[in-house]
Scaffold this motif. Sequence first.
Motif, PDB file in Angstrom:
ATOM      1  N   UNK A   1       0.819  -1.226   0.000  1.00 48.03           N
ATOM      2  CA  UNK A   1       0.000   0.000   0.000  1.00 48.03           C
ATOM      3  C   UNK A   1       0.845   1.264   0.000  1.00 48.03           C
ATOM      4  N   UNK A   2       2.034   1.152   0.639  1.00 52.96           N
ATOM      5  CA  UNK A   2       2.846   2.367   0.749  1.00 52.96           C
ATOM      6  C   UNK A   2       3.960   2.409  -0.299  1.00 52.96           C
ATOM      7  N   UNK A   3       3.728   1.800  -1.388  1.00 51.74           N
ATOM      8  CA  UNK A   3       4.748   1.786  -2.441  1.00 51.74           C
ATOM      9  C   UNK A   3       4.659   3.044  -3.306  1.00 51.74           C
ATOM     10  N   UNK A   4       5.228   2.968  -4.523  1.00 53.96           N
ATOM     11  CA  UNK A   4       5.257   4.132  -5.432  1.00 53.96           C
ATOM     12  C   UNK A   4       3.830   4.551  -5.829  1.00 53.96           C
ATOM     13  N   UNK A   5       3.691   5.763  -6.349  1.00 53.86           N
ATOM     14  CA  UNK A   5       2.350   6.317  -6.608  1.00 53.86           C
ATOM     15  C   UNK A   5       1.502   5.434  -7.520  1.00 53.86           C
ATOM     16  N   UNK A   6       2.112   4.871  -8.642  1.00 51.86           N
ATOM     17  CA  UNK A   6       1.333   4.034  -9.563  1.00 51.86           C
ATOM     18  C   UNK A   6       0.745   2.847  -8.835  1.00 51.86           C
ATOM     19  N   UNK A   7       1.587   2.250  -7.958  1.00 55.95           N
ATOM     20  CA  UNK A   7       1.143   1.072  -7.223  1.00 55.95           C
ATOM     21  C   UNK A   7       0.034   1.456  -6.264  1.00 55.95           C
ATOM     22  N   UNK A   8       0.183   2.605  -5.619  1.00 52.16           N
ATOM     23  CA  UNK A   8      -0.868   3.051  -4.677  1.00 52.16           C
ATOM     24  C   UNK A   8      -2.191   3.252  -5.409  1.00 52.16           C
ATOM     25  N   UNK A   9      -2.097   3.916  -6.583  1.00 45.25           N
ATOM     26  CA  UNK A   9      -3.323   4.167  -7.357  1.00 45.25           C
ATOM     27  C   UNK A   9      -3.961   2.834  -7.764  1.00 45.25           C
ATOM     28  N   UNK A  10      -3.096   1.892  -8.125  1.00 42.56           N
ATOM     29  CA  UNK A  10      -3.598   0.581  -8.527  1.00 42.56           C
ATOM     30  C   UNK A  10      -4.423  -0.032  -7.408  1.00 42.56           C
ATOM     31  N   UNK A  11      -3.859   0.035  -6.169  1.00 40.16           N
ATOM     32  CA  UNK A  11      -4.559  -0.559  -5.018  1.00 40.16           C
ATOM     33  C   UNK A  11      -5.899   0.124  -4.823  1.00 40.16           C
ATOM     34  N   UNK A  12      -5.864   1.454  -4.940  1.00 42.07           N
ATOM     35  CA  UNK A  12      -7.103   2.208  -4.738  1.00 42.07           C
ATOM     36  C   UNK A  12      -8.182   1.785  -5.733  1.00 42.07           C
ATOM     37  N   UNK A  13      -7.723   1.616  -6.961  1.00 34.88           N
ATOM     38  CA  UNK A  13      -8.692   1.315  -8.029  1.00 34.88           C
ATOM     39  C   UNK A  13      -9.154  -0.133  -8.020  1.00 34.88           C
ATOM     40  N   UNK A  14      -8.266  -1.048  -7.530  1.00 37.49           N
ATOM     41  CA  UNK A  14      -8.571  -2.462  -7.732  1.00 37.49           C
ATOM     42  C   UNK A  14      -8.795  -3.284  -6.475  1.00 37.49           C
ATOM     43  N   UNK A  15      -8.484  -2.731  -5.296  1.00 35.94           N
ATOM     44  CA  UNK A  15      -8.585  -3.538  -4.072  1.00 35.94           C
ATOM     45  C   UNK A  15      -9.935  -4.218  -3.910  1.00 35.94           C
TER      46      UNK A  15
END
Length: 589
Positions: free
Chosen positions: A112-126
């Motif tokens: 969750x606390x990784x780079x911005x793209x990864x964070x956005x991914x989690x937000x969009x797909x969790x």
Amino acid sequence: MRKVALVFVLAVFGPSLALAWLAWRSLSNQQLAFERQQTLLYQGTCAGYVKDVSEFLGTRQKEFARHVELLLATRDPQDVAGRLDDELLKTWPMAEVGFAVSLDGHVLAPPLLARPEARRFRLENDLFLSNQESVEVYWTGTKGIQPSGQAEFSNENPPDDSASTSKETRATPSKTPEKSRKVIPEKDGAMDAKLVSKLSSGEAEFRQLIGDANEGIIARFLQNRLKLLLWYRSPGHPEMVFGAQLKLVELVKGLRNLIQAGSALHNEICVALLDENGRPVAQSHRDFAADWKHPFVSVEVGEALPHWEVAAYLVNPAKLRESEQAIARTLGSLVLLLLLAIGLGGWRIVTDLKRQLTLARQKTDFVSNVSHELKTPLTSIRMFSELLAEGRITDEEKRRTFLHIITAEVARLTRLINNVLDFARMERGEQQYNFQPCDLTALVRESVAAFRPHLEANGFTLSCEVGAQPCFVSGDRDALAQVLVNLLSNAEKYSAEKKEIAVSIAAPNGQPASVEVRVTDHGLGVPRGSEEKIFEQFYRAHDSLNSGIQGSGLGLTLARQIARAHGGDALYEPRPGGGSIFVLRLHRP
Ligand code: ADP
């Protein structure tokens, strides 16, 4: 004649016209067939590209699986899951974000606390990955998607391994309304009026989508932007699902190479890959521009890239029209030629028929005319010779008159028989001439002298202006004499009240090498329109019935044939003030 014409129309002309009409109809069918052929050809090309795109995605999928398997070979799955995002970022340029989910819905990566793209991914797909949210997914066909575990194959992409991207997408069975396509191909529209997308969509959770399969692609639209998720389940660790969100820019780069490779039809069509908004992301011709939403034909890529299409645009639209026009022109000319041939043939047959019928009628008239011409002099010869034989005519003057009549009638008979025999000889091509130097002046004078007593006895005045100079031509004396006798006899027959006949010899104006014998009368003249016909065999401008003048219709035919055999001609000129001038033109040696 009418019956023959009817038979001709029914048996020849009608069917020929029907054939021509059918040929004309097939002309427009040919144009359609040509268009259809082109459409199918270009559609086939687009479908080929669609297959290439699917294969390209399939290869990416295999690449991803290989990467995961390589990582799993040296580490345990939890470790691989934790580091997947970092590893992929380093080793696989196609990946935007790497993710891992346990089958029971725990999202293990990216952190969750990784780079911005990864964070956005989690937000969009969790929520989706942990099966708490259904998202809209796509599949080809209208049957709906079976619940997890059973693959549904696309119609367009057959289930071969290289194109496996098409077979893993699943959703809850649901009937969604058919969506229309954003791109409206010119020709597909004409051929298949519906123009609806072959893709169906429905809502499904992540767990439902993967079912029991090992790998697949999920395409989603988030804020109208396409996201492609590749996922893979290793056979050794089926409880974990590893995945990667693809970097669309990289993907498009790869697809661009594919499209730019061009096709065999490079000179005819520009192929473009259109995104979900109908905008080209790749095209085979670099500087080509077109109304992208209206290609000539297009084929949807399928569920891996929903609403993306491979479209074909005519490089030179005028060329297709030209080809169509060329076909139309060729076939049209053939049909016209056919019609022309029918028309010309028909016209020839009808005129020939008419000519044959006229000839047949003239022959019948000829037979009755000749019979009559034979009978009349024979009757008077018989009558006067009987009177003389009885010895009752004592008056010497009367006896002489009767003998004159008999002589004249015999001469008339001889003329007629000579004409008929000569004509028959000419018809058979057996007429022969004995060409010798011949003094035309003497010949004319002799012929006039022979005819004079008969004419004068019948109240004619006959003038003969031939001069004293001999005028030599090369010719058959008897044949030329026959021409003169025929002309004199006609002048007598067709003279009305004014019984004047003139015969002259002169050189025509400006032609000193020619000589003309002119026989002029003050008679009926030749009716307008018959000036040339009177030289045809059996033709009579003054028929016996109306004019009461007997004739065979052969005198002038023979005159012309003899004259032409001598290299000259027989001609008619109307006499100013009424009457006729018949001319025998010959050449001096
Ligand atoms: P025919 O035996 O009927 O006289 P010809 O061949 O000699 O046959 O002439 C053909 C036709 O030409 C005649 O039937 C007549 O109508 C026309 N013709 C010939 N000579 C004269 C003439 N001197 N004046 C007017 N018509 C003529």
